[in-house]
Design an enzyme around this catalytic site. Structure first.
Site, PDB file in Angstrom:
ATOM      1  N   ASP A   1      33.226  88.194  52.988  1.00 52.25           N
ATOM      2  CA  ASP A   1      32.335  87.065  53.245  1.00 52.25           C
ATOM      3  C   ASP A   1      31.367  86.923  52.071  1.00 52.25           C
ATOM      4  O   ASP A   1      30.770  87.912  51.630  1.00 52.25           O
ATOM      5  CB  ASP A   1      31.566  87.286  54.544  1.00 52.25           C
ATOM      6  CG  ASP A   1      30.835  86.027  55.005  1.00 52.25           C
ATOM      7  OD1 ASP A   1      31.251  84.927  54.613  1.00 52.25           O
ATOM      8  OD2 ASP A   1      29.859  86.154  55.754  1.00 52.25           O
TER       9      ASP A   1
ATOM     10  N   HIS B   1      21.055  77.776  51.091  1.00 50.34           N
ATOM     11  CA  HIS B   1      20.935  78.826  52.102  1.00 50.34           C
ATOM     12  C   HIS B   1      20.251  80.057  51.523  1.00 50.34           C
ATOM     13  O   HIS B   1      19.306  80.603  52.129  1.00 50.34           O
ATOM     14  CB  HIS B   1      22.328  79.195  52.624  1.00 50.34           C
ATOM     15  CG  HIS B   1      22.345  80.391  53.519  1.00 50.34           C
ATOM     16  ND1 HIS B   1      21.747  80.413  54.760  1.00 50.34           N
ATOM     17  CD2 HIS B   1      22.883  81.632  53.341  1.00 50.34           C
ATOM     18  CE1 HIS B   1      21.931  81.610  55.320  1.00 50.34           C
ATOM     19  NE2 HIS B   1      22.610  82.362  54.481  1.00 50.34           N
TER      20      HIS B   1
ATOM     21  N   GLU C   1      26.672  81.373  61.622  1.00 47.70           N
ATOM     22  CA  GLU C   1      26.724  80.916  60.236  1.00 47.70           C
ATOM     23  C   GLU C   1      27.933  79.988  60.116  1.00 47.70           C
ATOM     24  O   GLU C   1      29.078  80.419  60.319  1.00 47.70           O
ATOM     25  CB  GLU C   1      26.823  82.087  59.253  1.00 47.70           C
ATOM     26  CG  GLU C   1      25.520  82.880  59.200  1.00 47.70           C
ATOM     27  CD  GLU C   1      25.474  83.908  58.092  1.00 47.70           C
ATOM     28  OE1 GLU C   1      24.362  84.341  57.754  1.00 47.70           O
ATOM     29  OE2 GLU C   1      26.546  84.280  57.565  1.00 47.70           O
TER      30      GLU C   1
ATOM     31  N   GLU D   1      30.634  78.257  58.313  1.00 52.53           N
ATOM     32  CA  GLU D   1      31.298  78.576  57.054  1.00 52.53           C
ATOM     33  C   GLU D   1      32.692  77.952  56.992  1.00 52.53           C
ATOM     34  O   GLU D   1      33.222  77.443  57.974  1.00 52.53           O
ATOM     35  CB  GLU D   1      31.403  80.094  56.879  1.00 52.53           C
ATOM     36  CG  GLU D   1      30.055  80.815  56.988  1.00 52.53           C
ATOM     37  CD  GLU D   1      30.116  82.248  56.509  1.00 52.53           C
ATOM     38  OE1 GLU D   1      31.040  82.586  55.724  1.00 52.53           O
ATOM     39  OE2 GLU D   1      29.243  83.042  56.915  1.00 52.53           O
TER      40      GLU D   1
ATOM     41  N   ASP E   1      30.562  82.965  61.283  1.00 56.07           N
ATOM     42  CA  ASP E   1      30.197  84.363  61.065  1.00 56.07           C
ATOM     43  C   ASP E   1      28.996  84.678  61.967  1.00 56.07           C
ATOM     44  O   ASP E   1      27.847  84.600  61.544  1.00 56.07           O
ATOM     45  CB  ASP E   1      29.859  84.580  59.590  1.00 56.07           C
ATOM     46  CG  ASP E   1      29.433  86.006  59.290  1.00 56.07           C
ATOM     47  OD1 ASP E   1      29.920  86.913  59.978  1.00 56.07           O
ATOM     48  OD2 ASP E   1      28.632  86.200  58.359  1.00 56.07           O
TER      49      ASP E   1
ATOM     50  N   ARG F   1      20.506  88.860  63.720  1.00 58.88           N
ATOM     51  CA  ARG F   1      19.501  88.955  62.661  1.00 58.88           C
ATOM     52  C   ARG F   1      18.597  90.173  62.822  1.00 58.88           C
ATOM     53  O   ARG F   1      18.134  90.729  61.821  1.00 58.88           O
ATOM     54  CB  ARG F   1      18.650  87.682  62.642  1.00 58.88           C
ATOM     55  CG  ARG F   1      19.442  86.403  62.390  1.00 58.88           C
ATOM     56  CD  ARG F   1      20.188  86.432  61.090  1.00 58.88           C
ATOM     57  NE  ARG F   1      20.847  85.148  60.812  1.00 58.88           N
ATOM     58  CZ  ARG F   1      21.667  84.932  59.797  1.00 58.88           C
ATOM     59  NH1 ARG F   1      21.962  85.920  58.961  1.00 58.88           N
ATOM     60  NH2 ARG F   1      22.222  83.743  59.611  1.00 58.88           N
TER      61      ARG F   1
ATOM     62  N   LYS G   1      26.960  92.114  61.757  1.00 61.10           N
ATOM     63  CA  LYS G   1      27.996  91.121  61.464  1.00 61.10           C
ATOM     64  C   LYS G   1      29.355  91.478  62.075  1.00 61.10           C
ATOM     65  O   LYS G   1      30.161  90.593  62.360  1.00 61.10           O
ATOM     66  CB  LYS G   1      28.180  91.009  59.946  1.00 61.10           C
ATOM     67  CG  LYS G   1      26.960  90.541  59.180  1.00 61.10           C
ATOM     68  CD  LYS G   1      26.847  89.032  59.219  1.00 61.10           C
ATOM     69  CE  LYS G   1      25.815  88.531  58.235  1.00 61.10           C
ATOM     70  NZ  LYS G   1      25.769  87.060  58.179  1.00 61.10           N
TER      71      LYS G   1
ATOM     72  N   THR H   1      33.799  87.513  64.417  1.00 67.01           N
ATOM     73  CA  THR H   1      33.880  86.362  63.519  1.00 67.01           C
ATOM     74  C   THR H   1      34.929  85.427  64.105  1.00 67.01           C
ATOM     75  O   THR H   1      36.060  85.846  64.339  1.00 67.01           O
ATOM     76  CB  THR H   1      34.291  86.780  62.096  1.00 67.01           C
ATOM     77  OG1 THR H   1      33.352  87.730  61.593  1.00 67.01           O
ATOM     78  CG2 THR H   1      34.350  85.574  61.168  1.00 67.01           C
TER      79      THR H   1
ATOM     80  N   GLU I   1      17.657  79.446  59.468  1.00 68.52           N
ATOM     81  CA  GLU I   1      17.070  78.385  58.647  1.00 68.52           C
ATOM     82  C   GLU I   1      16.553  77.225  59.483  1.00 68.52           C
ATOM     83  O   GLU I   1      15.463  76.706  59.227  1.00 68.52           O
ATOM     84  CB  GLU I   1      18.126  77.846  57.670  1.00 68.52           C
ATOM     85  CG  GLU I   1      18.595  78.808  56.612  1.00 68.52           C
ATOM     86  CD  GLU I   1      19.710  78.172  55.798  1.00 68.52           C
ATOM     87  OE1 GLU I   1      19.410  77.440  54.850  1.00 68.52           O
ATOM     88  OE2 GLU I   1      20.892  78.391  56.151  1.00 68.52           O
TER      89      GLU I   1
END
Length: 406
Positions: A121, A128, A194, A196, A228, A232, A248, A252, A353
């Site tokens: 990844d 970002h 995320e 992606e 993903d 956090r 992580k 996925t 974000e």
């Protein structure tokens, strides 16, 4: 492009410009097992059965339970199969023989389309990376000194890549709240996504060799959407001094339809200007920016529209960097773009974000607010890209629903 003998409305999700590959069965009791299908309009074509009926020399490659053999066959075969598909679906003389091999797309059960080998990844969006830097290092330069010199990435866990629609169990682990003197153990309270784009390798490369930027199209079979999932709080505590691990590796998600790279010729664009100029091994002669337009929905509400054309590092550069040290490629290797984010607030590809690390809650149309994901939340990511003659290439969707921690 000629018309198909299949009734394809102008706004159909999967037209002849796309023809994505997937793996399906028809549900419990289907004793044929999984097989390769091609999405066309509201149908799925049984590719192996169609190839056998049409007398294709590649029928054995296509009468398999997943895409592995086709991926390994290489670019000339990929191109030939795609050209044959277009011919079969537009030649009225073939309708009688091929129509029995169509099934209703709504009735099939979709599976992971290939055997995942390795998983890498990346972290390729300047927007970002800059936002993340400002959130976590407000008194420092947002980008690390190496960020504009190489595509930063980490090696992920291939065994927890799952197909769209798979429920995601909230991960549990160590986290250290700022108010606590030592870490605590429990369910993640800052669960994120995320948005992606993923790429799957078909043609392998030997250990000790390198794949140049211009070798991208000879090795990468196709493109799909990828989420993903990210914890956090687990990630923040474990991140120093190494990289992503338990924050992580729990899951996925990938979309079930793989769009062939050949379907994206009309979507190729120049990438953003790179300054400083990359080292020679990261330079190519052809543009491999891609004009993909993503859309992120939380519980059915659009919360973001990230533009993939804004990615600083291209997938071709990522592949070159991934192999420059002599690391080999294997059929089924997956690598992901990293979070796709644009310059506007409504273009950010993760809740970290979108809510500025929870300080600016996201208000949904039903009046509820979110900072990070709650149990029962469902996230869906879709995307389109320009196709030939004003058509749209659709990628389907990748979705997942959060279940409580166990």
């Amino acid at each position: 492009m000629p018309d198909s003998w299949i009734d394809l409305p102008q706004d159909t999700e999967f037209g002849l410009a796309t023809l994505p590959y997937g793996v399906y069965d028809t549900g419990p009791g289907d004793d044929r097992g999984t097989r390769i299908g091609v999405a066309v309009g509201s149908h799925v074509l049984d590719l192996g059965a169609a190839a056998l009926t049409a007398g294709s020399p590649h029928a054995d490659l296509l009468r398999t339970p997943n895409l592995d053999a086709l991926l390994a066959a290489g670019r000339p075969v990929w191109d030939r199969v795609r050209a044959d598909l277009a011919d079969w679906l537009t030649d009225p003389a073939r309708e009688e023989a091929l129509r029995p091999h169509l099934v209703d797309r709504a009735s099939v059960r979709l599976h992971l389309p290939f055997t995942v080998a390795d998983y890498v990844d990346f972290y390729a969006s300047e927007h970002h990376a800059t936002n993340v830097g400002r959130i976590f290092r407000p008194d420092q330069e947002p980008l690390t000194p190496n960020w504009k010199h190489l595509p930063i990435g980490y090696h992920g866990r291939s065994g927890t890549i799952v197909v769209s629609g798979t429920d995601i169990v909230r991960p549990t682990g160590q986290r250290k709240p700022p108010t606590e003197p030592s870490p605590v153990f429990g369910p993640s309270v800052r669960l994120d996504i995320e948005a992606e784009v993923g790429f799957v390798v078909g043609t392998p490369s030997p250990m000790g060799g390198r794949v140049g930027v211009d070798g991208f199209a000879d090795h990468v079979f196709g493109v799909f959407l990828l989420n993903d999932w990210s914890s956090r709080d687990l990630q923040a505590w474990e991140y120093v001094p190494l990289g992503p691990f338990l924050g992580k590796s729990f899951a996925t998600s990938v979309s079930p339809w793989v769009v062939p790279l050949a379907a994206l010729e009309a979507a190729r664009v120049e990438q953003p200007a790179q300054d400083p100029e990359p080292l020679p091994y990261l330079r190519g002669t052809q543009p491999w920016g891609l004009d993909l337009r993503l859309e992120v929905r939380l519980n059915g509400h659009v919360v973001s529209r990230p533009p993939f054309s804004q990615m600083y590092w291209t997938a071709a550069q990522q592949l070159a960097h991934m192999t420059v040290n002599g690391a080999s490629l294997r059929t089924g290797d997956v690598y992901a773009s990293g979070t796709v984010s644009g310059p506007e607030v409504g273009q950010r590809g993760c809740f970290l974000e979108l809510t500025w690390s929870g300080k600016e809650p996201l208000r949904l149309p039903d009046g509820t607010e979110r900072t990070f994901l709650e149990d029962g939340d469902e996230v869906t990511i879709t995307a389109t890209a320009p196709g030939p003659d004003g058509t749209l290439v659709h990628f389907g969707e990748v979705s997942g629903r959060i279940l409580p921690a166990v």
